[in-house]
Design a protein around this motif. Sequence first.
Motif, PDB file in Angstrom:
ATOM      1  N   UNK A   1       0.833  -1.198   0.000  1.00  0.00           N
ATOM      2  CA  UNK A   1       0.000   0.000   0.000  1.00  0.00           C
ATOM      3  C   UNK A   1       0.872   1.254   0.000  1.00  0.00           C
ATOM      4  N   UNK A   2       0.588   2.228  -0.871  1.00  0.00           N
ATOM      5  CA  UNK A   2       1.407   3.449  -0.929  1.00  0.00           C
ATOM      6  C   UNK A   2       1.430   4.233   0.384  1.00  0.00           C
ATOM      7  N   UNK A   3       0.348   4.151   1.167  1.00  0.00           N
ATOM      8  CA  UNK A   3       0.332   4.853   2.465  1.00  0.00           C
ATOM      9  C   UNK A   3       1.368   4.260   3.405  1.00  0.00           C
ATOM     10  N   UNK A   4       1.453   2.943   3.447  1.00  0.00           N
ATOM     11  CA  UNK A   4       2.439   2.273   4.296  1.00  0.00           C
ATOM     12  C   UNK A   4       3.849   2.594   3.804  1.00  0.00           C
ATOM     13  N   UNK A   5       4.043   2.565   2.499  1.00  0.00           N
ATOM     14  CA  UNK A   5       5.364   2.886   1.948  1.00  0.00           C
ATOM     15  C   UNK A   5       5.771   4.308   2.304  1.00  0.00           C
ATOM     16  N   UNK A   6       4.853   5.256   2.212  1.00  0.00           N
ATOM     17  CA  UNK A   6       5.159   6.649   2.559  1.00  0.00           C
ATOM     18  C   UNK A   6       5.531   6.761   4.039  1.00  0.00           C
ATOM     19  N   UNK A   7       4.812   6.055   4.893  1.00  0.00           N
ATOM     20  CA  UNK A   7       5.109   6.082   6.327  1.00  0.00           C
ATOM     21  C   UNK A   7       6.483   5.479   6.614  1.00  0.00           C
ATOM     22  N   UNK A   8       6.792   4.348   5.991  1.00  0.00           N
ATOM     23  CA  UNK A   8       8.088   3.705   6.208  1.00  0.00           C
ATOM     24  C   UNK A   8       9.233   4.585   5.706  1.00  0.00           C
ATOM     25  N   UNK A   9       9.056   5.213   4.561  1.00  0.00           N
ATOM     26  CA  UNK A   9      10.093   6.104   4.039  1.00  0.00           C
ATOM     27  C   UNK A   9      10.297   7.301   4.969  1.00  0.00           C
ATOM     28  N   UNK A  10       9.202   7.843   5.507  1.00  0.00           N
ATOM     29  CA  UNK A  10       9.299   8.966   6.439  1.00  0.00           C
ATOM     30  C   UNK A  10      10.068   8.572   7.698  1.00  0.00           C
ATOM     31  N   UNK A  11       9.708   7.435   8.290  1.00  0.00           N
ATOM     32  CA  UNK A  11      10.350   6.983   9.521  1.00  0.00           C
ATOM     33  C   UNK A  11      11.830   6.696   9.275  1.00  0.00           C
ATOM     34  N   UNK A  12      12.138   5.997   8.191  1.00  0.00           N
ATOM     35  CA  UNK A  12      13.533   5.679   7.885  1.00  0.00           C
ATOM     36  C   UNK A  12      14.339   6.957   7.651  1.00  0.00           C
TER      37      UNK A  12
END
Length: 109
Positions: A71-82
């Motif tokens: 899901x793009x929302x999860x990917x955006x969250x993971x990229x933000x956290x990383x």
Amino acid sequence: MASDGPLTEHELTTIERRAAAAAPGPWLARLDGDGRGLGGESFIQIQPGAETDDEIHLRRYAGAGQVNSRDPRLHADLEFIAAARQDVPRLVAEVRRLQAVLDRRRGGW
């Protein structure tokens, strides 16, 4: 830190301590389906290239359902956290640098 005013030295120190206490970077988002992941779940890799695997796996739920790993929302969250692992210390340093510039100007330098 709910204030809209300037960050205090205490707030900056608190942010800096949180960043320093986290696992060292770099952190890298490994996203399922983007060609960088290893298949399976998306996750955050801690110190890519280290001898041992060090990963953070997150689950995201929207209502009662789990959000799919692609899901793009999860990917955006993971990229933000990383990225925050690298970004936060740089931002704190920049805030301090800019505050020092303002302090010098106020002091008549």
